[in-house]
Design a protein around this motif. Sequence first.
Motif, PDB file in Angstrom:
ATOM      1  N   CYS A  69       0.847  -1.193   0.000  1.00 39.91           N
ATOM      2  CA  CYS A  69       0.000   0.000   0.000  1.00 39.91           C
ATOM      3  C   CYS A  69       0.886   1.248   0.000  1.00 39.91           C
ATOM      4  O   CYS A  69       1.853   1.343   0.767  1.00 39.91           O
ATOM      5  N   HIS A  80       0.167   4.061   1.085  1.00 38.63           N
ATOM      6  CA  HIS A  80      -0.031   4.922   2.247  1.00 38.63           C
ATOM      7  C   HIS A  80       1.079   4.643   3.252  1.00 38.63           C
ATOM      8  O   HIS A  80       2.063   5.378   3.313  1.00 38.63           O
ATOM      9  N   LEU A  81       0.963   3.532   4.006  1.00 39.23           N
ATOM     10  CA  LEU A  81       2.000   3.237   4.998  1.00 39.23           C
ATOM     11  C   LEU A  81       2.567   1.822   4.878  1.00 39.23           C
ATOM     12  O   LEU A  81       3.193   1.317   5.816  1.00 39.23           O
ATOM     13  N   GLY A  82       2.342   1.190   3.737  1.00 41.75           N
ATOM     14  CA  GLY A  82       3.063  -0.055   3.463  1.00 41.75           C
ATOM     15  C   GLY A  82       2.417  -1.363   3.872  1.00 41.75           C
ATOM     16  O   GLY A  82       3.071  -2.400   3.843  1.00 41.75           O
ATOM     17  N   CYS A  83       1.127  -1.364   4.244  1.00 37.75           N
ATOM     18  CA  CYS A  83       0.462  -2.644   4.522  1.00 37.75           C
ATOM     19  C   CYS A  83       0.245  -3.400   3.206  1.00 37.75           C
ATOM     20  O   CYS A  83       0.406  -2.837   2.126  1.00 37.75           O
ATOM     21  N   CYS A 101      -7.000  -2.044   1.262  1.00 36.93           N
ATOM     22  CA  CYS A 101      -5.993  -2.111   2.322  1.00 36.93           C
ATOM     23  C   CYS A 101      -6.695  -2.254   3.681  1.00 36.93           C
ATOM     24  O   CYS A 101      -7.561  -1.440   4.030  1.00 36.93           O
ATOM     25  N   CYS A 127      -5.510  -1.731   6.591  1.00 37.31           N
ATOM     26  CA  CYS A 127      -4.997  -0.850   7.659  1.00 37.31           C
ATOM     27  C   CYS A 127      -5.811   0.434   7.801  1.00 37.31           C
ATOM     28  O   CYS A 127      -6.292   0.748   8.883  1.00 37.31           O
ATOM     29  N   HIS A 128      -5.973   1.181   6.714  1.00 33.37           N
ATOM     30  CA  HIS A 128      -6.700   2.454   6.818  1.00 33.37           C
ATOM     31  C   HIS A 128      -7.725   2.617   5.708  1.00 33.37           C
ATOM     32  O   HIS A 128      -8.198   3.724   5.444  1.00 33.37           O
ATOM     33  N   GLY A 129      -8.002   1.526   5.003  1.00 33.13           N
ATOM     34  CA  GLY A 129      -9.118   1.529   4.068  1.00 33.13           C
ATOM     35  C   GLY A 129      -8.854   2.035   2.664  1.00 33.13           C
ATOM     36  O   GLY A 129      -9.809   2.277   1.916  1.00 33.13           O
ATOM     37  N   SER A 130      -7.619   2.191   2.260  1.00 32.94           N
ATOM     38  CA  SER A 130      -7.379   2.640   0.881  1.00 32.94           C
ATOM     39  C   SER A 130      -7.851   1.576  -0.107  1.00 32.94           C
ATOM     40  O   SER A 130      -7.732   0.377   0.155  1.00 32.94           O
ATOM     41  N   PRO A 172      -6.672   7.001   2.224  1.00 30.17           N
ATOM     42  CA  PRO A 172      -5.554   7.955   2.289  1.00 30.17           C
ATOM     43  C   PRO A 172      -4.370   7.680   1.356  1.00 30.17           C
ATOM     44  O   PRO A 172      -3.443   8.492   1.315  1.00 30.17           O
TER      45      PRO A 172
HETATM   46  S1  FES Z   1      -1.369   1.454   4.925  1.00 31.21           S
HETATM   47 FE1  FES Z   1      -2.887   1.105   3.477  1.00 31.21          FE
HETATM   48  S2  FES Z   1      -4.352   2.597   3.905  1.00 31.21           S
HETATM   49 FE2  FES Z   1      -2.828   2.984   5.337  1.00 31.21          FE
END
Ligand code: FES
Length: 175
Positions: A98, A100-103, A116, A118-121, A133
């Motif tokens: 991802c 955003h932050l790598g999930c 994703c 983690c934060h729904g991307s 995000p």
């Molecule tokens: S790591 Fe994927 S949305 Fe934040």
Amino acid sequence: MAEAKDKDKKEAEIDTIWSRRDFFSLAGWGSFMAALGLSSLYFARLLFPRVLFEPSPIFKAGYPSDYTVGAVSTKYIKDQRVWIVRDEEGIYVIFGLCTHLGCTPRWLNTERKYKCPCHGSGFTQDGINFEGPAPRPLERLKISLAPDGQIIVDKSKKFLYEKGQWGQPGSKLLV
Ligand code: FES
């Protein structure tokens, strides 16, 4: 009587000298053994250099005929963190990271998107970010054909949409 005293004194001196010799002899051996031990440890350390063995970024991913047009293959997501996608033009590889932050997102087949946890991307099937995000699309990885006809994926070479690299040679296998 005086002779006997002299003799005792001389013997005592001799004892002192020998005990000093014993001490220095023992200390010398101790130092020698310690130095030998340290140098052996150092030598043993040289036999096992501190090298980080990383897996190769290149792997074979079967034949183009293994992939169905319109489908996202999740076969390599667990081991290699990639999806392999085939469309009408060819085959491309999406890196499962991802932006955003790598999930690691999940491919939701019924919704036709990567989501994703983690934060729904959310990302479309071709990797474009459209919700949440994540600031940019997923990255694509280099794909080519080996002489034996198998697909080769090189994870060390990335193609970024925002830099106009998705059309570059190696970003898609035209089959
Ligand atoms: S790591 Fe994927 S949305 Fe934040």
